[in-house]
Design a protein around this motif. Structure first.
Motif, short mmCIF file in Angstrom:
data_model
loop_
_atom_site.label_atom_id
_atom_site.label_comp_id
_atom_site.label_asym_id
_atom_site.label_seq_id
_atom_site.Cartn_x
_atom_site.Cartn_y
_atom_site.Cartn_z
N MET A 1 -29.77 -10.55 -40.62
CA MET A 1 -30.72 -10.69 -41.71
C MET A 1 -30.42 -11.94 -42.55
O MET A 1 -31.33 -12.66 -42.96
N GLU A 2 -29.14 -12.18 -42.79
CA GLU A 2 -28.77 -13.38 -43.55
C GLU A 2 -29.17 -14.64 -42.80
O GLU A 2 -29.57 -15.64 -43.40
N GLY A 3 -29.06 -14.60 -41.46
CA GLY A 3 -29.48 -15.74 -40.66
C GLY A 3 -30.98 -15.98 -40.76
O GLY A 3 -31.44 -17.10 -40.55
N LEU A 4 -31.72 -14.93 -41.08
CA LEU A 4 -33.16 -15.04 -41.25
C LEU A 4 -33.53 -15.27 -42.71
O LEU A 4 -34.70 -15.23 -43.08
N GLY A 5 -32.50 -15.49 -43.55
CA GLY A 5 -32.75 -15.75 -44.97
C GLY A 5 -33.14 -14.52 -45.75
O GLY A 5 -33.95 -14.60 -46.68
N SER A 6 -32.56 -13.38 -45.38
CA SER A 6 -32.94 -12.14 -46.03
C SER A 6 -31.71 -11.27 -46.28
O SER A 6 -30.60 -11.61 -45.90
N LYS A 7 -31.91 -10.14 -46.94
CA LYS A 7 -30.86 -9.16 -47.14
C LYS A 7 -31.50 -7.77 -47.11
O LYS A 7 -32.72 -7.64 -47.32
N PRO A 8 -30.72 -6.73 -46.84
CA PRO A 8 -31.30 -5.38 -46.73
C PRO A 8 -32.02 -4.95 -48.00
O PRO A 8 -31.56 -5.20 -49.12
N GLY A 9 -33.18 -4.33 -47.82
CA GLY A 9 -33.95 -3.80 -48.94
C GLY A 9 -33.80 -2.29 -49.03
O GLY A 9 -32.82 -1.72 -48.55
N GLU A 10 -34.80 -1.64 -49.61
CA GLU A 10 -34.76 -0.19 -49.77
C GLU A 10 -35.33 0.50 -48.53
O GLU A 10 -36.40 0.11 -48.04
N PRO A 11 -34.65 1.52 -48.02
CA PRO A 11 -35.19 2.26 -46.88
C PRO A 11 -36.35 3.15 -47.31
O PRO A 11 -36.53 3.41 -48.51
N THR A 12 -37.12 3.62 -46.36
CA THR A 12 -38.24 4.51 -46.67
C THR A 12 -37.73 5.92 -46.94
O THR A 12 -36.66 6.31 -46.45
N PRO A 13 -38.48 6.72 -47.71
CA PRO A 13 -38.09 8.12 -47.92
C PRO A 13 -37.98 8.89 -46.61
O PRO A 13 -37.14 9.79 -46.48
N GLU A 14 -38.82 8.52 -45.63
CA GLU A 14 -38.83 9.25 -44.36
C GLU A 14 -37.53 9.06 -43.58
O GLU A 14 -36.99 10.02 -43.02
N VAL A 15 -37.01 7.82 -43.54
CA VAL A 15 -35.78 7.61 -42.80
C VAL A 15 -34.58 8.17 -43.58
O VAL A 15 -33.61 8.65 -42.99
N LYS A 16 -34.65 8.14 -44.90
CA LYS A 16 -33.59 8.74 -45.71
C LYS A 16 -33.50 10.24 -45.44
O LYS A 16 -32.41 10.81 -45.39
N ALA A 17 -34.65 10.88 -45.24
CA ALA A 17 -34.68 12.32 -45.01
C ALA A 17 -33.96 12.70 -43.72
O ALA A 17 -33.36 13.78 -43.63
N VAL A 18 -34.01 11.82 -42.72
CA VAL A 18 -33.31 12.08 -41.46
C VAL A 18 -31.81 12.23 -41.71
O VAL A 18 -31.17 13.19 -41.27
N PHE A 19 -31.25 11.30 -42.45
CA PHE A 19 -29.80 11.29 -42.66
C PHE A 19 -29.37 12.26 -43.76
O PHE A 19 -28.23 12.74 -43.75
N ASP A 20 -30.28 12.57 -44.66
CA ASP A 20 -29.98 13.62 -45.64
C ASP A 20 -29.76 14.95 -44.93
O ASP A 20 -28.86 15.71 -45.26
N TYR A 21 -30.61 15.21 -43.93
CA TYR A 21 -30.44 16.45 -43.17
C TYR A 21 -29.17 16.40 -42.33
O TYR A 21 -28.40 17.37 -42.28
N LEU A 22 -28.94 15.27 -41.66
CA LEU A 22 -27.74 15.13 -40.84
C LEU A 22 -26.48 15.46 -41.63
O LEU A 22 -25.58 16.14 -41.14
N GLU A 23 -26.43 15.00 -42.87
CA GLU A 23 -25.25 15.19 -43.70
C GLU A 23 -24.98 16.65 -44.02
O GLU A 23 -23.84 17.03 -44.32
N THR A 24 -26.00 17.49 -43.93
CA THR A 24 -25.82 18.92 -44.26
C THR A 24 -25.22 19.73 -43.12
O THR A 24 -24.83 20.88 -43.32
N ILE A 25 -25.16 19.17 -41.92
CA ILE A 25 -24.64 19.91 -40.76
C ILE A 25 -23.14 20.10 -40.94
O ILE A 25 -22.40 19.13 -41.12
N ASP A 26 -22.67 21.34 -40.87
CA ASP A 26 -21.25 21.60 -41.12
C ASP A 26 -20.47 22.07 -39.90
O ASP A 26 -19.25 22.27 -39.98
#
Length: 292
Positions: free
Chosen positions: A127-152
């Motif tokens: 991304m830096e090579g393209l003159g950019s930096k990470p922005g904010e993820p979408t709520p939908e992709v955040k929900a995937v990892f929010d669920y993953l984190e709950t697995i015990d």
């Protein structure tokens, strides 16, 4: 469907080493695009000596397809977030593990956290090579990892990360993105390729352990079904949220094809490992849940 098109599908699958189960998805794509569908799809990665171009405003592929740079940066933000979050979750599981935790699992997730951190940095460098930096993820992709984190459960954690999410994201979307954009910017895409292990087809300990768990019935079919539906419905929702980007580039149907393959990928892997699951029924349920 004409025999010539069937032969083209077979040739394409053999050339790009696609599994047999992909055929129905490709056939459905052809029916939606009856004229030149195969040539159009293959043109993304079969570029021979043609070159694309990259500017501050767009990326033009060798086949003439143009993507807005803001859309490319958005997709890279999602890749970056996925690796960052996966590393954070794996590290958290290890730090919170008790003395009774299986040392092989602790070792596996420790290495996963370290590997995903490297992947995250590689994407950030791109991304830096393209003159950019990470922005904010979408709520939908955040929900995937929010669920993953709950697995015990450690066994479910391994299947969820190494088999389901890797299959749905890295081994399908990451691989395609790499192959499509490498020809435009090889100096940047080398690091991206390393991030998604696109040259490493050898199964590791996590793959062997996931297969052992499934073949030995350590995780029942019901548990696998619940886990797959919970994760893949969220994954499906996260992909559907990006259809705007595909529509901007005029490849919404191709994005839908890739979405269906990415959802099916881990299910076929699970079935091949010995789980008696009905893939068509699972996909129907996953899509139904994703719309709810």
């Amino acid at each position: 469907m004409a025999l010539g098109k069937l032969e083209m599908v077979d040739q394409m699958m053999e050339k790009y080493e696609l599994p047999e189960w992909v055929k129905p998805y490709v056939y459905r794509y052809i029916r939606q695009h009856p004229i030149g569908a195969i040539k159009h799809a293959v043109s993304f990665i079969d570029v021979k000596r043609k070159k694309g171009e990259i500017t501050n405003k767009h990326v033009k592929l060798p086949n003439g397809m143009t993507f807005r740079m803001e859309d490319i940066k958005h997709l890279l933000t999602l890749f970056h977030y996925a690796e960052e979050r996966m590393a954070s979750i794996a590290k958290g599981w290890v730090l919170k593990s008790g003395h009774s935790a299986n040392p092989d699992y602790i070792r596996f997730f420790t290495e996963m956290a370290e590997s995903d951190t490297k992947h995250m940095r590689a994407i950030k460098n791109l991304m830096e090579g393209l003159g950019s930096k990470p922005g904010e993820p979408t709520p939908e992709v955040k929900a995937v990892f929010d669920y993953l984190e709950t697995i015990d459960d450690w066994q479910e954690r391994l299947v969820a990360t190494n088999l389901i999410l890797r299959g749905a994201y890295s081994r399908s979307f990451g691989l395609v993105f790499y192959k499509v954009f490498y020809h435009v910017s090889p100096e940047f895409m080398r690091s991206f390729g390393k991030a998604f292990s696109v040259h490493d087809d050898e199964p590791g300990w996590g793959d062997h352990e996931a297969e052992r768990l499934i073949r030995d019935g350590k995780i029942s079919s019901d548990r696998l079904s619940r886990l797959s539906q919970a994760l893949l419905s969220r994954t499906c929702r996260s992909i559907d949220a990006e259809m705007r980007v595909a529509a901007n580039a005029g490849i919404k149907t191709e994005m839908e094809l890739l979405r269906d393959i990415s959802i099916a990928y881990p299910l076929h892997s699970i079935q091949e490992m010995g789980a008696p699951i009905d893939i068509d029924e699972e996909i129907k349920n996953i899509k139904r849940i994703s719309k709810s």
